[in-house]
Write an enzyme that holds these catalytic residues in place. Structure first.
Site, PDB file in Angstrom:
ATOM      1  N   GLY A  11       0.871  -0.867  -0.185  1.00 28.72           N
ATOM      2  CA  GLY A  11       0.224   0.019  -0.211  1.00 28.72           C
ATOM      3  C   GLY A  11       0.758   1.349  -0.158  1.00 28.72           C
ATOM      4  O   GLY A  11       2.337   1.237   0.939  1.00 28.72           O
ATOM      5  N   ILE A  23      16.977   8.590  -0.659  1.00 33.52           N
ATOM      6  CA  ILE A  23      17.646   6.951  -0.833  1.00 33.52           C
ATOM      7  C   ILE A  23      18.502   7.334  -2.843  1.00 33.52           C
ATOM      8  O   ILE A  23      19.568   7.302  -3.142  1.00 33.52           O
ATOM      9  CB  ILE A  23      16.338   5.798  -1.610  1.00 33.52           C
ATOM     10  CG1 ILE A  23      16.385   5.277  -0.786  1.00 33.52           C
ATOM     11  CG2 ILE A  23      17.229   4.743  -2.248  1.00 33.52           C
ATOM     12  CD1 ILE A  23      15.077   4.990   0.124  1.00 33.52           C
ATOM     13  N   ARG A  72       0.978  -4.632  -6.409  1.00 35.13           N
ATOM     14  CA  ARG A  72       1.072  -6.086  -5.308  1.00 35.13           C
ATOM     15  C   ARG A  72       1.491  -7.491  -6.591  1.00 35.13           C
ATOM     16  O   ARG A  72       0.901  -7.107  -8.202  1.00 35.13           O
ATOM     17  CB  ARG A  72      -0.231  -6.613  -5.001  1.00 35.13           C
ATOM     18  CG  ARG A  72      -1.143  -5.641  -4.243  1.00 35.13           C
ATOM     19  CD  ARG A  72      -1.172  -5.707  -2.873  1.00 35.13           C
ATOM     20  NE  ARG A  72      -2.008  -4.270  -2.447  1.00 35.13           N
ATOM     21  CZ  ARG A  72      -1.506  -4.251  -0.942  1.00 35.13           C
ATOM     22  NH1 ARG A  72      -0.179  -4.223  -0.248  1.00 35.13           N
ATOM     23  NH2 ARG A  72      -2.354  -3.207  -0.609  1.00 35.13           N
ATOM     24  N   ASP A 103       5.053  -5.056   5.404  1.00 38.55           N
ATOM     25  CA  ASP A 103       5.890  -6.669   6.157  1.00 38.55           C
ATOM     26  C   ASP A 103       5.980  -8.025   4.797  1.00 38.55           C
ATOM     27  O   ASP A 103       6.962  -8.315   4.656  1.00 38.55           O
ATOM     28  CB  ASP A 103       5.395  -7.627   7.047  1.00 38.55           C
ATOM     29  CG  ASP A 103       3.638  -7.671   7.297  1.00 38.55           C
ATOM     30  OD1 ASP A 103       3.064  -6.880   6.480  1.00 38.55           O
ATOM     31  OD2 ASP A 103       2.627  -7.901   7.861  1.00 38.55           O
ATOM     32  N   THR A 125       4.708   2.867   5.384  1.00 41.83           N
ATOM     33  CA  THR A 125       3.407   1.716   5.754  1.00 41.83           C
ATOM     34  C   THR A 125       2.059   2.353   6.591  1.00 41.83           C
ATOM     35  O   THR A 125       2.711   2.960   7.973  1.00 41.83           O
ATOM     36  CB  THR A 125       2.958   0.691   6.291  1.00 41.83           C
ATOM     37  OG1 THR A 125       1.761  -0.099   6.460  1.00 41.83           O
ATOM     38  CG2 THR A 125       4.163  -0.130   7.301  1.00 41.83           C
ATOM     39  N   ASP A 127       0.269   1.879   8.661  1.00 41.20           N
ATOM     40  CA  ASP A 127      -0.154   1.231   9.609  1.00 41.20           C
ATOM     41  C   ASP A 127       0.289   1.265  11.156  1.00 41.20           C
ATOM     42  O   ASP A 127       0.080   0.407  12.122  1.00 41.20           O
ATOM     43  CB  ASP A 127      -0.531  -0.219   9.316  1.00 41.20           C
ATOM     44  CG  ASP A 127      -2.242  -0.431   8.314  1.00 41.20           C
ATOM     45  OD1 ASP A 127      -2.323   0.316   8.535  1.00 41.20           O
ATOM     46  OD2 ASP A 127      -2.025  -1.394   7.501  1.00 41.20           O
ATOM     47  N   ASP A 129       2.998  -1.216  11.888  1.00 43.33           N
ATOM     48  CA  ASP A 129       2.600  -1.987  12.175  1.00 43.33           C
ATOM     49  C   ASP A 129       3.484  -3.221  11.711  1.00 43.33           C
ATOM     50  O   ASP A 129       3.931  -4.300  11.838  1.00 43.33           O
ATOM     51  CB  ASP A 129       1.549  -2.967  11.933  1.00 43.33           C
ATOM     52  CG  ASP A 129       1.683  -3.281  10.320  1.00 43.33           C
ATOM     53  OD1 ASP A 129       2.676  -2.090   9.701  1.00 43.33           O
ATOM     54  OD2 ASP A 129       0.542  -3.387   9.843  1.00 43.33           O
ATOM     55  N   ARG A 171      -6.108  -3.225   9.584  1.00 44.25           N
ATOM     56  CA  ARG A 171      -6.497  -4.550   9.752  1.00 44.25           C
ATOM     57  C   ARG A 171      -6.103  -5.360  10.848  1.00 44.25           C
ATOM     58  O   ARG A 171      -6.820  -5.980  11.381  1.00 44.25           O
ATOM     59  CB  ARG A 171      -6.306  -5.363   8.297  1.00 44.25           C
ATOM     60  CG  ARG A 171      -7.104  -5.066   7.710  1.00 44.25           C
ATOM     61  CD  ARG A 171      -6.932  -5.616   6.217  1.00 44.25           C
ATOM     62  NE  ARG A 171      -5.288  -4.641   5.730  1.00 44.25           N
ATOM     63  CZ  ARG A 171      -4.464  -4.750   4.783  1.00 44.25           C
ATOM     64  NH1 ARG A 171      -5.023  -5.251   3.278  1.00 44.25           N
ATOM     65  NH2 ARG A 171      -3.493  -4.338   4.366  1.00 44.25           N
ATOM     66  N   GLY A 185      -9.750  12.976  21.852  1.00 52.95           N
ATOM     67  CA  GLY A 185     -10.706  12.622  23.074  1.00 52.95           C
ATOM     68  C   GLY A 185     -11.803  11.762  22.942  1.00 52.95           C
ATOM     69  O   GLY A 185     -12.827  11.879  23.815  1.00 52.95           O
ATOM     70  N   LYS A 213     -22.595  15.285  28.677  1.00 55.26           N
ATOM     71  CA  LYS A 213     -21.471  14.881  27.645  1.00 55.26           C
ATOM     72  C   LYS A 213     -22.550  15.463  26.550  1.00 55.26           C
ATOM     73  O   LYS A 213     -23.360  14.820  26.487  1.00 55.26           O
ATOM     74  CB  LYS A 213     -20.818  13.677  27.836  1.00 55.26           C
ATOM     75  CG  LYS A 213     -19.337  14.142  28.354  1.00 55.26           C
ATOM     76  CD  LYS A 213     -18.272  13.125  27.721  1.00 55.26           C
ATOM     77  CE  LYS A 213     -17.709  13.595  26.909  1.00 55.26           C
ATOM     78  NZ  LYS A 213     -16.562  13.155  26.299  1.00 55.26           N
TER      79      LYS A 213
HETATM   80  P1  ATP Z   1       1.100  -3.211   3.591  1.00 57.71           P
HETATM   81  O1  ATP Z   1       1.448  -2.809   4.568  1.00 57.71           O
HETATM   82  O2  ATP Z   1       1.111  -1.400   3.357  1.00 57.71           O
HETATM   83  O3  ATP Z   1      -0.060  -3.957   2.683  1.00 57.71           O
HETATM   84  P2  ATP Z   1       3.309  -4.830   2.490  1.00 57.71           P
HETATM   85  O4  ATP Z   1       4.005  -4.614   1.741  1.00 57.71           O
HETATM   86  O5  ATP Z   1       2.819  -6.038   3.471  1.00 57.71           O
HETATM   87  O6  ATP Z   1       2.275  -3.474   2.805  1.00 57.71           O
HETATM   88  P3  ATP Z   1       1.666  -6.941   0.598  1.00 57.71           P
HETATM   89  O7  ATP Z   1       0.884  -6.685  -0.607  1.00 57.71           O
HETATM   90  O8  ATP Z   1       1.726  -8.006   1.905  1.00 57.71           O
HETATM   91  O9  ATP Z   1       1.637  -4.986   0.984  1.00 57.71           O
HETATM   92  O10 ATP Z   1       2.604  -7.255   0.222  1.00 57.71           O
HETATM   93  C1  ATP Z   1       3.586  -6.293  -1.109  1.00 57.71           C
HETATM   94  C2  ATP Z   1       3.993  -7.757  -2.298  1.00 57.71           C
HETATM   95  O11 ATP Z   1       5.131  -7.895  -1.990  1.00 57.71           O
HETATM   96  C3  ATP Z   1       3.589  -8.551  -2.856  1.00 57.71           C
HETATM   97  O12 ATP Z   1       2.390  -8.182  -3.613  1.00 57.71           O
HETATM   98  C4  ATP Z   1       4.234  -9.399  -3.464  1.00 57.71           C
HETATM   99  O13 ATP Z   1       4.919  -9.634  -4.294  1.00 57.71           O
HETATM  100  C5  ATP Z   1       5.573  -9.156  -1.870  1.00 57.71           C
HETATM  101  N1  ATP Z   1       5.427 -10.568  -1.079  1.00 57.71           N
HETATM  102  C6  ATP Z   1       4.771 -10.450  -0.191  1.00 57.71           C
HETATM  103  N2  ATP Z   1       5.125 -11.456   0.079  1.00 57.71           N
HETATM  104  C7  ATP Z   1       5.945 -12.522  -0.527  1.00 57.71           C
HETATM  105  C8  ATP Z   1       6.976 -13.435   0.165  1.00 57.71           C
HETATM  106  N3  ATP Z   1       6.313 -14.429   0.829  1.00 57.71           N
HETATM  107  N4  ATP Z   1       7.790 -14.301  -0.991  1.00 57.71           N
HETATM  108  C9  ATP Z   1       8.328 -12.684  -1.855  1.00 57.71           C
HETATM  109  N5  ATP Z   1       7.182 -11.526  -1.999  1.00 57.71           N
HETATM  110  C10 ATP Z   1       6.188 -11.578  -2.024  1.00 57.71           C
END
Ligand code: ATP
Length: 320
Positions: A11, A23, A72, A103, A125, A127, A129, A171, A185, A213
Site C-alpha cells: 500500500g 535514497i 501487488r 511486511d 506503511t 499502519d 505495524d 486490519r 479525546g 456530555k
Molecule cells: P501493506 O502493509 O501496506 O499492505 P505490504 O508490503 O505488507 O504493505 P503486501 O501486499 O503484503 O503489502 O506485499 C507487497 C508485495 O510483496 C506482494 O504483492 C508481493 O509481490 C511481495 N511479497 C509478499 N509476500 C511475499 C513472499 N512471501 N515472498 C516474496 N514476495 C512477497
C-alpha cells in the site's frame, strides 16, 4: 558497488516519495547510480526500470503516494517470479536494492537477499505495524488526517448531541485508532490487539450522558469490525440515542506528508544506502528512541505487532 535500485511496494504511504528522494540523492552523493523500479515487484519482473538522476526526484518531497507507483505481485511470491526479477536486476547491472513497503514487501526483500542481492527494507506503511521501529513512514500523516476528521465530526456530534462511530484503517494493527482516539479525546477506542466488552462501551456512554456530555466518539479499527456492524452491536446492547457512522476509508492514505514523515523518510532512506555501501543486506532500518537502527529482516518478520498498553490504559483513564 556501482549501481543500486529502489522500489515501493504494498500500500502507498505519504513520505514514500521523500524516502525515494533520499535514497537517490544519498546514492548519487556517494558516487552510485540509482535506478527506480516502477510498480513494485511486478515492475521488477517486467523490467519496468529507469535511471534516476538528482533532478528526477525534485519537487516530490511534499507529495503523497509514490512516483514509482506500487503494485501487488502474486507472481513474485513464486521462485519462478523471483528468478525473473533477478534476471532483470542482472540485465540492468543492479547489485543491490532498497525496498520501501510493509511486511509483505520485506518478504520479497528477504528472498532476493537469500539469492545474493543485498536488499534493505525501509518501513513504509500507514499502519505503523512493523516491528523494530517506533514509527513507519506515513503513519504520522495518516494519524493527522484522521485527527482532522475526528475534530470536524466532533463539531457535528456536539451540535446534535449524537454518538459518532468512526471506522479507521488498521486490519491487524490498532495504532491509527489508538493514537487518533487519544489525541481526539474519544470515549472508546476499539483495537484488534485488545479485547473489549460492549457493556463497558455502553457504560462509558451512559456515564458521559449523566455528567452532561453532548457528544460521544467511538473509534473502531476496521480489523475488529466495520463501523456499521459496531453500530448494530451497540443497538443490540440497548443504546437507543442518535448514533451515526463515519467510515474514513482511503482519505487516510493520501495527502502531503507531515514534517515528521518527511524527516523520518529522509533519515531512513539515507541510512538504507549507507548499509548497502557497507556491504550489508537482509537488514530492515528503523528508528527507536530517535536513534537510527537496523535489524535482521528475518527477525522482524517473525515478531508480532504490539500496541502500547500504557497508552491504551491512559486513553481509558482520560475519557471518563
Ligand atoms: P501493506 O502493509 O501496506 O499492505 P505490504 O508490503 O505488507 O504493505 P503486501 O501486499 O503484503 O503489502 O506485499 C507487497 C508485495 O510483496 C506482494 O504483492 C508481493 O509481490 C511481495 N511479497 C509478499 N509476500 C511475499 C513472499 N512471501 N515472498 C516474496 N514476495 C512477497
Amino acid at each position: 558497488m556501482k549501481r543500486i535500485g529502489v522500489l515501493t511496494s504494498g500500500g502507498d504511504a505519504p513520505g514514500m516519495n521523500a524516502a525515494v528522494r533520499a535514497i537517490v540523492r544519498k546514492g548519487i552523493y556517494h558516487g552510485l547510480e540509482v535506478y527506480g523500479i516502477n510498480q513494485g515487484y511486478n515492475g521488477l519482473i517486467h523490467g519496468n526500470i529507469q535511471k534516476l538522476e538528482a533532478g528526477s526526484v525534485g519537487d516530490i518531497i511534499q507529495r503523497g503516494g509514490t512516483i514509482l507507483q506500487s503494485a501487488r505481485s502474486e507472481e513474485f511470491k513464486t521462485p519462478e517470479g523471483q528468478q525473473k526479477g533477478i534476471e532483470q536486476l542482472k540485465k540492468h547491472g543492479i547489485e543491490a536494492l532498497v525496498v520501501i513497503g510493509g511486511d509483505g514487501s520485506y518478504q520479497g526483500a528477504k528472498k532476493l537477499t537469500e539469492q545474493g542481492f543485498n536488499c534493505i527494507g525501509v518501513p513504509g506503511t500507514i499502519d505503523n505495524d512493523i516491528p523494530g521501529t517506533d514509527f513507519t513512514i506515513g503513519f504520522d500523516t495518516a494519524l493527522n488526517t484522521v485527527l482532522d476528521a475526528i475534530d470536524k465530526i466532533r463539531d457535528t456530534a456536539s451540535s446534535h448531541e449524537r454518538t459518532f462511530i468512526i471506522e479507521v484503517m488498521g486490519r491487524n494493527a490498532g495504532d491509527i485508532a489508538l493514537w487518533s482516539g487519544l489525541a481526539g479525546g474519544a470515549e472508546s477506542i476499539i483495537v484488534p490487539e485488545e479485547n473489549f466488552e460492549m457493556k463497558d462501551v455502553v457504560e462509558r456512554l451512559q456515564q458521559g450522558t449523566k455528567r452532561g456530555k453532548r457528544h460521544s466518539i467511538i473509534i473502531v479499527a476496521e480489523g475488529v469490525m466495520s463501523g456499521n456492524q459496531f453500530a448494530e452491536e451497540l443497538k443490540k446492547a440497548g443504546v437507543t440515542g442518535d448514533t451515526r457512522v463515519s467510515v474514513l476509508g482511503h482519505i487516510q492514505r493520501g495527502g502531503s506528508p507531515t514534517a515528521f514523515d518527511r524527516v523520518l523518510a529522509s533519515r531512513l532512506g539515507a541510512r538504507a544506502v549507507e548499509l548497502l555501501l557497507e556491504g550489508k543486506g537482509g537488514r530492515a532500518v528503523g528508528i527507536q528512541n530517535n536513534q537510527l537502527v537496523d535489524h535482521d529482516i528475518l527477525e522482524i518478520l517473525g515478531q508480532p505487532h504490539t500496541i502500547d498498553k500504557n497508552m491504551y490504559r491512559l486513553s481509558k483513564e482520560l475519557s471518563i
